[in-house]
Design an enzyme around this catalytic site. Sequence first.
Site, PDB file in Angstrom:
ATOM      1  N   HIS A   1      -6.950  -1.791   9.521  1.00  0.00           N
ATOM      2  CA  HIS A   1      -6.537  -3.169   8.742  1.00  0.00           C
ATOM      3  C   HIS A   1      -6.365  -4.387  10.446  1.00  0.00           C
ATOM      4  O   HIS A   1      -6.104  -4.083  11.397  1.00  0.00           O
ATOM      5  CB  HIS A   1      -5.012  -3.066   8.542  1.00  0.00           C
TER       6      HIS A   1
ATOM      7  N   GLU B   1      -5.892  -7.305  10.399  1.00  0.00           N
ATOM      8  CA  GLU B   1      -5.099  -8.155  10.478  1.00  0.00           C
ATOM      9  C   GLU B   1      -3.401  -7.291  11.061  1.00  0.00           C
ATOM     10  O   GLU B   1      -2.980  -8.179  12.000  1.00  0.00           O
ATOM     11  CB  GLU B   1      -4.346  -8.122   9.046  1.00  0.00           C
TER      12      GLU B   1
ATOM     13  N   SER C   1       0.561  -1.112  -0.357  1.00  0.00           N
ATOM     14  CA  SER C   1       0.081  -0.103  -0.372  1.00  0.00           C
ATOM     15  C   SER C   1       0.594   1.312  -0.084  1.00  0.00           C
ATOM     16  O   SER C   1       0.438   2.168  -0.376  1.00  0.00           O
ATOM     17  CB  SER C   1      -1.372   0.001   1.000  1.00  0.00           C
TER      18      SER C   1
ATOM     19  N   CYS D   1      -9.116  -2.036   3.341  1.00  0.00           N
ATOM     20  CA  CYS D   1      -8.511  -0.900   3.051  1.00  0.00           C
ATOM     21  C   CYS D   1      -8.636  -0.247   0.905  1.00  0.00           C
ATOM     22  O   CYS D   1     -10.437   0.232   0.947  1.00  0.00           O
ATOM     23  CB  CYS D   1      -6.684  -1.082   2.662  1.00  0.00           C
TER      24      CYS D   1
ATOM     25  N   ASN E   1      -3.621   2.665   6.898  1.00  0.00           N
ATOM     26  CA  ASN E   1      -2.221   3.405   6.142  1.00  0.00           C
ATOM     27  C   ASN E   1      -3.057   3.512   4.931  1.00  0.00           C
ATOM     28  O   ASN E   1      -3.422   2.672   4.098  1.00  0.00           O
ATOM     29  CB  ASN E   1      -1.445   1.824   5.814  1.00  0.00           C
TER      30      ASN E   1
END
EC number: 6.3.5.5
Length: 388
Positions: free
Chosen positions: A360, A362, A53, A276, A318
């Site tokens: 995110h 994760e 990303s 995302c 992000n």
Amino acid sequence: MAQNPLSKPTACLVLADGTVFYGTGFGATGQTVAELCFNTAMTGYQEIMTDPSYAGQIVTFTFPHIGNVGVTPEDDETTDPVAAGMVVKWDPTAASNWRAAEELKGWLARRGRIAIGGVDTRRLTRAIRQQGAPHVALAHDPEGKFDLAALIAAARGFAGLEGMDLAKDVTCAQSYRWDEMRWAWPEGYARQEAPKHKVVAIDYGAKRNILRCLASSGCDVTVLPATATAAEVLAHAPDGVFLSNGPGDPAATGEYAVPMIREILDTTSLPVFGICLGHQMLALALGGRTVKMNHGHHGANHPVKDLETGKVEITSMNHGFAVDAQSLPEGVVETHRSLFDGSNCGIRMSERPVFSVQYHPEASPGPQDSFYLFERFAAAMDAQKAEV
């Protein structure tokens, strides 16, 4: 305006407005141009630099001590660093970590990434906030010879991320199967033995730890390139479809991604989960729109409110684009919202198991507050099978 506290700087960061930050170069030599962002995470610099990303971006780390735990191949989110460069406060010290396989400096040099240390990152972060993710040029020359006029021109000539489809640059070349699960002490990464659900993951720049979380949730994951068609997805007879993270302008990637997603939604009742860029792709497919943010959200300490439960999650983020919640059509519900600026962080379809989040779950790096979303995806596939 130049800031040169060193007698012989070996690197410089030049903003498009002419501001120059001098420092000590490490990693590869040469120069690069990109969009500049800042990340507030205290850990996980290796995962950040290898997160697809970050394509097209140079990362300023606001935490001053970067590099002190070295790097290990186990923590790469993809094969090579994707971020264009690194800016840090202090020159990295020798690695001190039992898992370290290599020093950060050597790793960056071997992977062709330029870095600069000794920068006033607080001042630079303020400039990023005020200017809105400025375009910059970063140069590293051991002799300290810099053509500032040329570097300023290069920074001003950078096209920016708006309109750029970077997913095609970072996606896989061909499909593959993923069965590695999350890292656990003392075994490390284990392979799944009896997955329950067949999932097709569309790779717009997927992080390995997202795929590991899917595998740990009982998913037999087949990864397809970003340009996969609906027919190619359905040829695998999946129980669910996952839309991954990735770089660039969602509107540009949406030129080919949105038609595929819409066909999946129109012709099947499969559960769909996005993260995302995948969140933004889903929003576009459902009729929403995305906007470029001033300086984006990059860090591992972002509070997000679940609008349906009232709970607050600390998340890893992000992204430089966001979904415009006001553009969401009837039948699409906003589920999560940033407590920093009120921007959209999650949506779902009101009548179907189709949902996505901007952050995110994760982590890697970051807190584990949101892992339940992978379990929700698995539960949706369980429920879908029970109805058949």
